[in-house]
Design an enzyme around this catalytic site. Sequence first.
Site, PDB file in Angstrom:
ATOM      1  N   TYR A 159      59.040  50.651  57.365  1.00 51.80           N
ATOM      2  CA  TYR A 159      57.815  50.569  56.564  1.00 51.80           C
ATOM      3  C   TYR A 159      56.808  49.622  57.220  1.00 51.80           C
ATOM      4  O   TYR A 159      55.639  49.963  57.407  1.00 51.80           O
ATOM      5  CB  TYR A 159      58.166  50.107  55.148  1.00 51.80           C
ATOM      6  CG  TYR A 159      56.995  50.111  54.199  1.00 51.80           C
ATOM      7  CD1 TYR A 159      56.524  51.302  53.651  1.00 51.80           C
ATOM      8  CD2 TYR A 159      56.356  48.926  53.859  1.00 51.80           C
ATOM      9  CE1 TYR A 159      55.445  51.310  52.790  1.00 51.80           C
ATOM     10  CE2 TYR A 159      55.278  48.925  52.993  1.00 51.80           C
ATOM     11  CZ  TYR A 159      54.828  50.116  52.454  1.00 51.80           C
ATOM     12  OH  TYR A 159      53.757  50.116  51.603  1.00 51.80           O
ATOM     13  N   LYS A 163      53.205  50.465  58.848  1.00 53.27           N
ATOM     14  CA  LYS A 163      51.984  49.905  58.267  1.00 53.27           C
ATOM     15  C   LYS A 163      51.247  49.009  59.270  1.00 53.27           C
ATOM     16  O   LYS A 163      50.017  48.971  59.281  1.00 53.27           O
ATOM     17  CB  LYS A 163      52.317  49.149  56.984  1.00 53.27           C
ATOM     18  CG  LYS A 163      52.758  50.064  55.829  1.00 53.27           C
ATOM     19  CD  LYS A 163      51.686  51.082  55.466  1.00 53.27           C
ATOM     20  CE  LYS A 163      51.979  51.827  54.159  1.00 53.27           C
ATOM     21  NZ  LYS A 163      50.935  52.833  53.857  1.00 53.27           N
TER      22      LYS A 163
END
Lengths: 258, 249
Positions: A159, A163
């Site tokens: 993640y 990001k």
Amino acid sequence: MTIRFDFTGRTALVTGAASGLGLAMARALAGAGANVMLFDLDKDGGRAAAEGLNADHPGHARALAGSVTDTVAIHAACEAAVAFGGSLDVVMNNAGIAAKAPSLDLDEATWRQTIDVNLSGAFFVAQAAGRVMAAQGGGSIVNTTSMYGVVAAPERAAYSAAKAGVVALTKVLAIEWADRNIRVNAIAPGYMRTALTETLGREGRIDLDALTARVPAGRLGTPEEVASAALFLASETSAYVTGQTLVADGGWSSYSYL
Amino acid sequence: MFDFTNRTLVLTGATGGIGRAVAELFHAAGANLVLADLDADALAQFSATLTTTPTTSEGGSVQTLVADAASPEDADRIVAAAARLGGIDFLVPCAGIYMAEPFAGMTDDQWRRTLSINLDGVFYLTRRSVEHLKAGSAIVNLSSMAAHRGAKTNAHYGASKGAIGAMTRALANELAPKTRANVVAPGIIDTPMTRELIATRGDDTLKHTPLGRTGTASEIATVIAFLCSPAASFVTGETLHVNGGLYMS
């Protein structure tokens, strides 16, 4: 005390628009006068969201179902937005999935899917929208990253990497397309109180009390206030801002634990 | 676009490039202004222009104080004036100086003067303001790209502006949840302060600015207004860079 953005006559595409932050962005844009094309994997959810928006702002919302991992569907979404409003002025490049697992155990499929949706999806949406915007003479793209693209937490390898990739992507596209009059910025939310976090909290997968205590502001954010910060980035108010990541996390990432 | 009716703004450096744009924007949005500046004549003239400018709302009051941003006593006077209006909603210390000077030749006086206005003055003003900041209030401090990127003649200025970022992050933690504190870090903005810089280094700088132009003071003022507004209600401890992309190029 108010701030009012005016997107009258503008057309926006919002990905991941059926719920949470994406829905709040779509609602805020429609409220500011934009025509909003909602794009989401959840066909029924997207349609219901558009109906909800049209109830308050008749004729301002349409929905199209599809995945940001499907470049054909992305292209169709951009075309549908132009067919709806005559141009594509704003993109809230927001679709994403959460992923949390110890890195020692993280399986290949989860890693690849997280990067595929959160990073590759963001690029292909920006690319398709950028082509339309370059041809029409400009536009504004707001990518949804996360405070975990700026600061880190354990068990978010896929993640956070995705990001942080969006933060870098934002800078590259901003520089590359500045002379096309396309601004590219990112919004980086902290923990928000959404249906998803409420569910995760109830199921014991996140500790909402501990998270709340960690935020200097003493509360989680709302999708509405993160959406309003994203609207600022999309609007003319930020005409000289490009390549930037605006963190809306109640102070989380500025806090040094001291 | 903004409605700050019945809100009180405390602004130093009010007749400078960015200060002036902030005052005009908040005045147009109906805020009460407490304006401080060292230049008495400029302040009187500017205030006269403001009070004759029609606003979109009923229009707030305009109060002026001739004050030295480096003086703790003057900071007390500024805060006392705001306290008489019922407290502070927005604190925007815009007073700042930039005197280009290579490091080796920098005098004690240049170093101290820069730090005393750009940093000490913000400390004096903010310290005194804390007890008068209202619930939901916002502080916006002015940093600079110089806080994040080096240059050849601004060690004193960069140091003062870097300290502003660190101080503001501390304040954001300490004053939450009552008051948000954020930083705006302008790049090259066309103001009297940067006129010489633009004249000597402007072309080279613009080559590296993706948006290909200098920024305007009003483009800084709108970002400051955003950070003061409810649209930024969950933003605290952050730095917003406004530089046309120069910072990352």
